[in-house]
Design a protein around this motif. Structure first.
Motif, PDB file in Angstrom:
ATOM      1  N   ARG A 169      -1.665  26.904 -10.710  1.00 21.02           N
ATOM      2  CA  ARG A 169      -0.755  26.288  -9.744  1.00 21.02           C
ATOM      3  C   ARG A 169      -1.087  24.805  -9.563  1.00 21.02           C
ATOM      4  O   ARG A 169      -0.201  23.956  -9.469  1.00 21.02           O
ATOM      5  CB  ARG A 169      -0.841  27.032  -8.412  1.00 21.02           C
ATOM      6  N   HIS A 187       1.001  21.418 -10.705  1.00 19.55           N
ATOM      7  CA  HIS A 187       1.334  20.398  -9.710  1.00 19.55           C
ATOM      8  C   HIS A 187       1.071  18.990 -10.260  1.00 19.55           C
ATOM      9  O   HIS A 187       1.890  18.077 -10.087  1.00 19.55           O
ATOM     10  CB  HIS A 187       0.519  20.620  -8.435  1.00 19.55           C
ATOM     11  N   PRO A 217       7.522  33.707  -3.903  1.00 19.11           N
ATOM     12  CA  PRO A 217       6.681  34.628  -4.661  1.00 19.11           C
ATOM     13  C   PRO A 217       5.458  33.972  -5.283  1.00 19.11           C
ATOM     14  O   PRO A 217       4.404  34.597  -5.414  1.00 19.11           O
ATOM     15  CB  PRO A 217       7.629  35.176  -5.737  1.00 19.11           C
ATOM     16  N   ASP A 218       5.589  32.719  -5.673  1.00 21.47           N
ATOM     17  CA  ASP A 218       4.461  32.036  -6.299  1.00 21.47           C
ATOM     18  C   ASP A 218       3.287  31.933  -5.323  1.00 21.47           C
ATOM     19  O   ASP A 218       2.143  32.268  -5.653  1.00 21.47           O
ATOM     20  CB  ASP A 218       4.891  30.640  -6.739  1.00 21.47           C
ATOM     21  N   TYR A 219       3.579  31.453  -4.118  1.00 22.19           N
ATOM     22  CA  TYR A 219       2.515  31.293  -3.122  1.00 22.19           C
ATOM     23  C   TYR A 219       1.993  32.653  -2.679  1.00 22.19           C
ATOM     24  O   TYR A 219       0.782  32.849  -2.529  1.00 22.19           O
ATOM     25  CB  TYR A 219       3.026  30.513  -1.912  1.00 22.19           C
ATOM     26  N   SER A 228       1.855  35.403  -4.312  1.00 23.01           N
ATOM     27  CA  SER A 228       0.995  36.010  -5.321  1.00 23.01           C
ATOM     28  C   SER A 228      -0.410  35.431  -5.248  1.00 23.01           C
ATOM     29  O   SER A 228      -1.409  36.133  -5.454  1.00 23.01           O
ATOM     30  CB  SER A 228       1.581  35.800  -6.719  1.00 23.01           C
ATOM     31  N   GLY A 229      -0.516  34.143  -4.930  1.00 20.64           N
ATOM     32  CA  GLY A 229      -1.827  33.544  -4.720  1.00 20.64           C
ATOM     33  C   GLY A 229      -2.499  34.085  -3.470  1.00 20.64           C
ATOM     34  O   GLY A 229      -3.714  34.281  -3.435  1.00 20.64           O
TER      35      GLY A 229
END
Length: 498
Positions: free
Chosen positions: A40, A44, A254-256, A258-259
């Motif tokens: 991630r 960035h 969903p990205d955050y 999942s982290g």
């Protein structure tokens, strides 16, 4: 029975001793600017990865004080000869050719958003080049951070790593850091660790709301994140009840989320009339000795000041000694667990008009950071030393040095601007670092101009105020103002008053 150090530890200790300023022992330093972080964060920064690597390019200046040393700099983008000439201009004229001949660049020509270490492992031919430069010599690898790929490079090259082993990398995760800081006696921000779901985030934020009536909000921080990228702030005024809060957490995407499943902390968002972000840096030797080497004020920007912009040295005298004591305590616990090399501890400091500063430990970094390269400049460009008692940098004549640094001087209009144009703008304004007075500006990350209009700089002054005036004048010069500093830091005739 006395413990016996493993060969790798003994080799590293010998190599590090050879690399102390003034040493004439032949050795090689492999500088590996290994920005090996979770995907991630890599995504960035994208095209800026090579620019981040060039922060460690400043280590070339160390060779002026190590006549027996060779340096191998591994990077995905070779520095231009103009940039190399610029850095060599800060070296005594009679030493420049020797320094340049002992500095070797191994370019891994790959502009993808991945760590240069991963790229190097895909190139056995380049690994062999590095091996040929270190074969038969005392040598070590100086990484930015250490994860499994760095361990593999060290294994392939047969060299020790000056950093915490990859197996201990999770010690620097946010949850583990809070636990370790508490064990070291460091006060931490109110909150909790090991939060892994939307339900747990909601429960943790609501607990802070109930237990801390004066709090204005909470911040969620992913365990394995850096530079504020994994931080999300929830102000209580914006989420006045749990239903609204839940919707806000779910909207992170969903990205955050999942982290989040891999772990996070939830802490009170520390605010007040006065808030600062100090940090302490230290080194752990192969013999497990802990040396506190600096304190800084970190500069943040963005929403709720979560994004790192730069730093100032030293930290406020109001809590400098407390930072040093806390750093030593945390460092000893890290050393006892097998950590090695550079580490840092970040804090928030708060006070009201009627109270003293209160420090709150936030996180531990088991790696180099944005404070590392400006600190190396101070070491390599001046003849002073760090005075641990005062927490300042003292020069032989009794004067002191402070600095202001940023990695984030950015203007999209500068994209494609020539490196020489920026260097010459600073030189014309009379702001370049003066090696005789020990005051002035050094630019870094100059390759960032081509890709994104980004450049970094460090300004060194006799006081924090002078360092800041130099910083402001340098920014103005780069932007086209070309204002100049006169005596006592006033804008006039271009002379940098020492």
């Amino acid at each position: 029975m006395a413990s016996v150090e493993p060969p790798a530890t003994r080799d590293l200790a010998r190599a590090l001793a050879a690399s102390r300023p003034g040493s004439t022992v032949p050795h090689t330093v492999v500088v590996l600017p290994s920005y090996s972080v979770e995907p991630r964060l890599l995504a960035h920064f994208g095209p800026r990865i090579a620019t981040l690597e060039h922060r460690q390019l400043l280590t070339v200046l160390r060779l002026a004080r190590l006549p027996g040393a060779e340096m191998v700099f591994v990077t995905s983008e070779r520095p231009t000869e103009r940039v190399m000439a610029y850095y060599l201009s800060f070296v005594e004229r009679g030493l420049r050719d020797g320094v340049r001949s002992r500095f070797h660049v191994v370019e891994v020509p790959d502009r993808t958003s991945r760590s240069v270490t991963v790229k190097l492992l895909e190139r056995p031919d380049l690994l062999e080049v590095v091996r040929s430069m270190t074969r038969g010599r005392l040598a070590f690898i100086e990484p930015w951070n250490v994860t499994q790929p760095e361990m593999e490079v060290a294994r392939v090259l047969g060299l020790p790593l000056a950093g915490t082993p990859a197996s201990l990398w999770p010690l620097g995760f946010k949850s583990n850091g809070r636990r370790l800081m508490r064990e070291a006696g460091v006060p931490v921000a109110p909150g909790c660790e090991d939060v892994r779901s939307v339900d747990e985030v909601v429960a943790a934020v609501e607990a802070i709301r109930q237990e801390r009536p004066a709090a204005v909000g909470a911040v969620v921080k992913l365990d394995d994140s850096a530079t504020g990228i994994g931080n999300r702030v929830f102000r209580f005024a914006d989420v006045p009840h749990p239903t609204r809060l839940r919707a806000a957490v779910e909207s992170l995407g969903p990205d955050y989320l999942s982290g989040l499943a891999s772990g996070a902390v939830v802490e009170e968002l520390l605010t007040g009339p006065e808030v600062s972000s100090p940090s302490v840096q230290g080194d752990i030797t192969p013999g497990r000795r802990v040396d506190v080497i600096a304190t800084h004020e970190q500069v943040h920007d963005g929403t709720d000041r979560q994004a790192y912009l730069g730093c100032r040295f030293p930290a406020s005298r109001d809590y400098r000694s407390d930072l040093t004591a806390y750093g030593a305590s945390v460092g000893q616990l890290l050393a006892d667990r097998g950590a090695l090399g550079r580490f840092g501890v970040d804090f928030a400091a708060t006070r009201t008009s009627s109270s003293r500063w209160r420090l709150h430990g936030l996180e531990i970094n088991l790696r180099r950071s944005g404070t590392s390269h400006p600190l190396s400049l101070l070491h390599n460009l001046t003849t002073g030393h760090y005075d641990r008692a005062s927490g300042t940098w003292s020069m032989p004549d009794g004067s002191r040095r402070c600095y202001s640094a940023t990695d984030n001087l950015l203007d999209p209009a500068w994209r494609g601007r020539a490196e020489s144009d920026v260097i010459e703008a600073v030189e014309r304004a009379g702001l370049s670092f003066d090696t005789h007075r020990g005051v002035g500006t050094v630019l870094h990350m100059l390759n960032g101009l081509a890709s994104s209009g980004l450049v970094g700089l460090t300004t060194i002054g006799r006081s924090a105020a002078q360092a800041q005036r130099l910083h402001d004048a340098t920014v103005a010069a780069i932007r086209g103002g070309s204002r100049m500093l006169g005596p006592s830091g006033s804008m006039s005739d271009g002379r940098i008053d020492a």
